[in-house]
Design an enzyme around this catalytic site. Structure first.
Site, PDB file in Angstrom:
ATOM      1  N   TYR A 125      21.905   8.638  -2.792  1.00 50.88           N
ATOM      2  CA  TYR A 125      23.133   9.419  -2.781  1.00 50.88           C
ATOM      3  C   TYR A 125      24.061   8.882  -3.862  1.00 50.88           C
ATOM      4  CZ  TYR A 125      26.972  12.279  -1.424  1.00 50.88           C
ATOM      5  OH  TYR A 125      27.957  13.230  -1.459  1.00 50.88           O
ATOM      6  N   GLN A 186      25.757  17.545   4.143  1.00 48.97           N
ATOM      7  CA  GLN A 186      24.642  18.502   4.009  1.00 48.97           C
ATOM      8  C   GLN A 186      23.515  17.923   3.147  1.00 48.97           C
ATOM      9  OE1 GLN A 186      27.785  19.002   3.066  1.00 48.97           O
ATOM     10  NE2 GLN A 186      27.967  19.995   1.065  1.00 48.97           N
ATOM     11  N   ASN A 209      31.498   9.057   0.867  1.00 50.53           N
ATOM     12  CA  ASN A 209      32.737   9.096   1.650  1.00 50.53           C
ATOM     13  C   ASN A 209      32.423   9.048   3.151  1.00 50.53           C
ATOM     14  OD1 ASN A 209      31.909  11.655   2.417  1.00 50.53           O
ATOM     15  ND2 ASN A 209      33.257  12.705   0.976  1.00 50.53           N
ATOM     16  N   SER A 232      35.374  -1.520  -1.198  1.00 54.10           N
ATOM     17  CA  SER A 232      34.976  -2.748  -1.886  1.00 54.10           C
ATOM     18  C   SER A 232      35.883  -3.920  -1.502  1.00 54.10           C
ATOM     19  CB  SER A 232      35.053  -2.507  -3.396  1.00 54.10           C
ATOM     20  OG  SER A 232      34.367  -3.533  -4.071  1.00 54.10           O
ATOM     21  N   GLN A 254      38.818  -5.571  -8.104  1.00 50.28           N
ATOM     22  CA  GLN A 254      38.345  -4.874  -6.899  1.00 50.28           C
ATOM     23  C   GLN A 254      39.420  -3.965  -6.324  1.00 50.28           C
ATOM     24  OE1 GLN A 254      34.991  -4.875  -6.043  1.00 50.28           O
ATOM     25  NE2 GLN A 254      35.236  -5.771  -8.061  1.00 50.28           N
ATOM     26  N   HIS A 257      39.531  -0.212  -7.195  1.00 48.60           N
ATOM     27  CA  HIS A 257      38.508   0.714  -6.719  1.00 48.60           C
ATOM     28  C   HIS A 257      39.050   1.751  -5.740  1.00 48.60           C
ATOM     29  CE1 HIS A 257      34.573  -0.252  -8.247  1.00 48.60           C
ATOM     30  NE2 HIS A 257      34.754  -1.534  -8.077  1.00 48.60           N
ATOM     31  N   GLU A 322      32.158  -8.961   0.569  1.00 49.16           N
ATOM     32  CA  GLU A 322      31.114  -8.346  -0.258  1.00 49.16           C
ATOM     33  C   GLU A 322      30.864  -9.212  -1.503  1.00 49.16           C
ATOM     34  OE1 GLU A 322      32.479  -4.739  -2.002  1.00 49.16           O
ATOM     35  OE2 GLU A 322      30.471  -4.015  -2.499  1.00 49.16           O
ATOM     36  N   HIS A 323      31.944  -9.527  -2.230  1.00 47.33           N
ATOM     37  CA  HIS A 323      31.856 -10.411  -3.401  1.00 47.33           C
ATOM     38  C   HIS A 323      32.622 -11.685  -3.114  1.00 47.33           C
ATOM     39  CE1 HIS A 323      32.013  -6.185  -4.947  1.00 47.33           C
ATOM     40  NE2 HIS A 323      30.936  -6.578  -5.587  1.00 47.33           N
ATOM     41  N   ASP A 356      28.821  -6.744 -11.508  1.00 49.91           N
ATOM     42  CA  ASP A 356      28.795  -5.293 -11.316  1.00 49.91           C
ATOM     43  C   ASP A 356      27.898  -4.613 -12.330  1.00 49.91           C
ATOM     44  OD1 ASP A 356      30.481  -5.125  -9.195  1.00 49.91           O
ATOM     45  OD2 ASP A 356      32.293  -4.723 -10.372  1.00 49.91           O
ATOM     46  N   GLU A 410       2.132  -8.586  34.185  1.00 47.28           N
ATOM     47  CA  GLU A 410       3.086  -7.539  33.803  1.00 47.28           C
ATOM     48  C   GLU A 410       2.753  -6.205  34.467  1.00 47.28           C
ATOM     49  OE1 GLU A 410       3.421  -7.585  29.517  1.00 47.28           O
ATOM     50  OE2 GLU A 410       4.512  -9.493  29.548  1.00 47.28           O
ATOM     51  N   HIS A 415      -4.445  -2.532  30.387  1.00 42.32           N
ATOM     52  CA  HIS A 415      -4.481  -3.479  29.271  1.00 42.32           C
ATOM     53  C   HIS A 415      -5.604  -4.491  29.488  1.00 42.32           C
ATOM     54  CE1 HIS A 415      -0.659  -1.770  28.136  1.00 42.32           C
ATOM     55  NE2 HIS A 415      -0.478  -2.635  27.152  1.00 42.32           N
TER      56      HIS A 415
END
Lengths: 425, 425
Positions: A125, A186, A209, A232, A254, A257, A322-323, A356, A410, A415
């Site tokens: 995506y 979609q 998003n 971020s 950052q 962003h 994250e960073h 990055d 069991e 089995h």
């Protein structure tokens, strides 16, 4: 920036408040409807949604392959060269992530092993408009390619002026097989369940998003997904051996962003904290995206002054950024103190944007505290494992009593009988 | 059993019909309410739900450690020995899954690496009553232990007569730190968000009913989860070199698990298919769990007769079974034809229950077609990766133009300036 001088316990509470998640049921319901419609009406539903949400009327979804090839000639030579350098370094780093399985024949009569198999089809995506980053296409498609995925498709919202040349060029360089102009929930539904013109994939990766993130969560199980990405983040650990102007610049890299991005500095001196704060105030005004960066700095970011370096690391592990930049002297020595972080940048010259773009490690990273349990996107995301065993009759005989004992304990008689059937007639 | 003799295309359609997933919104909504209440009221909410759903009034959730130790002395010596054998083999297999990260210093001035870190706290879900399998506790706790997880907790629904000794003994043998008597969606909520007496974990693993599975899906993102497990499955590829009675016994060993379990035989001879079918009919009547097994065989299982061995494998790859038996001559030669399967059992003596108990590979496996993109539970589920880089000024200078070109092409000026700040003053 807000500067905290609080106890460790108090700071941990503040940090935890930043990371708790919530579910928005209205969005959940709308996304579920979109997915149901795409499953029911396929391409028809996709076209209706694209007209409604992206205001584009599509005859077909696939971008002609020639356009991707042509785009490579259209972008500037500098950009092409930069993308090629990034590609080279991403490949050399990610090749080290390849796994080969194993075979264990230590015990006579017994073979046990693990086979590593690439996924067959993967969907990337890519957000639309200004958030369609060519670098992110390299970061998601190349690891899949290295893993041996046979078909890599990309979905991205249609643009009135057509998809930007740098995006098409990056997809071509990264080995994307087909680009489909479809976005939002979609697109996720189409990748998960397939339509007349888009074949279902086995895994969907890449940021989007809230609708895209919610849809990914809903189709999880039907297909694999990478993670539910949030805004971020950067966490910086620095003492006064660092230059305030550089620390401020990294925090802002950052913050620009997203208004919801987070920039966190943890240090051990109030004086240094104040200097960085002044630099942030000064530099933010000069940025093209100053409105976004200023909002992130004011509402989501902070500086914490702690008592010692171990405490700085402990608090940062609660953040699980994250960073993570470690702007301390001889930074490699602290690697063992880092429990939770997506990607670590050690020392003065490892400014976050280096990672990055061209250093090689992946920039698709766990956000929102998920570095406590998630990894950077990697080759391992595009393979799966299968265990296998082969036993001789003697080897099975050795284990027979243990198997039937456990099976009957069991309450699973069939089995026990299945194994016993190997010793009849 | 239903015996199909159809074209490959037709068979693929039949197989796909078996695997499509759906969402039940009523259950989603009820589970969301339970999670919200546990987040709001903590222990209080857990106690209310346990009284309502499991009809047990609890003073506290944790099982005293002495009870776990005592249980080891209470179980039969045979069962203890069987559990110890299983433990030994699970450990020797899973140790091969350990990852060590890497460090790359190929380019002067540049260090790039990957660090592997165990998760800190992990929660195991163990179903109640007859579905509380001691073997499954070994299969989930031991890989976490090998990975280096510091705290392993287990949740399981309270039982009026107390938790069974074999369950407690297995938990003790596997190194579980604490058992909490709490089950269902409320247990998942407690593990994800924490309560006064249960600390939040980083990952939740283990099978459960639809409420547990739905809750795991809803807390995904707040914590990691292993997978959304469905009913058990076995796929068998066999020709007439196999013994029908053994094949039938293996099909029934999975059918006895659950009315919704699936047992699928793919072969290349109608005559052999019919012989297996007759054996299934004969053997199923003699099983203690015949009602469950018969329902699974009648409603969810089938035999498909295909034209060739490659076609048999191709169809089985569409099924992507949890367990795959290859009952063909010289079975190891076919490993390359297997694209999608959780665990593979090669040859006559690798009857599926061998893998359930003592062979060593994990028995917590991807179901419902998810073997197309998921792996057996493994040590890799209990670690995460962190990348790191360190660059010299010279090395950064080499990449400067590429970084700033890409940053500005993506409209991220602060990214460019952060790196440029390393070359000022």
């Amino acid at each position: 920036m807000r500067i905290y001088q609080e106890s460790f316990t108090k700071m941990q509470e503040i940090v935890n408040d930043y990371t708790a998640q919530t579910t928005d049921f209205e969005i959940e319901q709308r996304v579920a409807e979109i997915i149901a419609k795409v499953r029911e009406n396929g391409d028809e539903a996709l076209k209706t949604y694209e007209e409604k949400f992206d205001h584009v009327k599509l005859a077909e979804f696939a971008v002609p392959k020639e356009k991707m090839v042509k785009a490579l000639a259209e972008i500037s030579p500098e950009l092409k060269q930069a993308l090629l350098l990034a590609k080279k370094n991403i490949i050399s780093y990610h090749k080290r992530e390849l796994e080969y399985g194993f075979i264990d024949t230590d015990v006579p009569g017994i073979t046990r092993g693990q086979k590593v198999t690439p996924l067959q089809r993967v969907g990337l995506y890519v957000p639309g408009g200004t958030a369609a980053y060519p670098s992110t296409i390299l970061m998601s498609a190349l690891p899949a390619k290295i893993a041996g995925v046979s078909q890599i498709v990309m979905v991205t919202p249609p643009q009135k002026e057509g998809i930007a040349a740098p995006v098409l060029a990056a997809a071509q360089l990264a080995g994307v097989d087909t680009i489909y102009q479809v976005g939002g929930a979609q697109a996720i539904a189409a990748l998960a369940y397939g339509t007349q013109s888009i074949q279902a994939v086995n895994k969907i990766v890449g940021p989007g998003n809230i609708y895209v993130a919610t849809a990914k969560k809903q189709v999880f199980g039907q297909v694999a997904i990478d993670m539910v990405a949030g805004p971020s983040e950067i966490g910086i650990l620095a003492d006064n051996s660092a230059q305030p102007a550089q620390i401020a610049a990294d925090l802002l890299s950052q913050a620009e962003h997203d208004k919801r991005a987070r920039a966190i500095l943890i240090t051990d001196e109030l004086d240094f904290a104040q200097k960085v704060d002044q630099e942030v105030e000064k530099q933010v005004k000069l940025l093209p995206r100053r409105e976004i960066a200023a909002a992130s700095i004011a509402e989501r970011s902070f500086i914490a002054v702690m008592d010692s370096i171990p405490e700085m690391f402990a608090l940062m592990n609660s953040v699980a950024p994250e960073h993570l930049e470690v702007q301390l002297k001889d930074p490699m020595q602290y690697l063992s103190l880092i429990q939770n972080a997506g990607s670590v940048f050690l020392g003065k010259y490892a400014s976050e944007p280096l990672g990055d773009y061209v250093a090689g490690p992946n920039h698709i990273l766990p956000t929102g505290g998920t570095a406590k349990f998630s990894s950077p996107l990697g080759v391992y995301d595009f393979v799966k494992k299968t265990s296998f065993i082969q036993f001789s009759q003697d080897a099975l005989a050795q284990d027979l009593a243990a198997i039937t004992t456990l099976a009957r304990a069991e309450g699973l008689e069939a089995h026990a009988r299945a194994v016993e059937s190997r010793f009849k007639n």
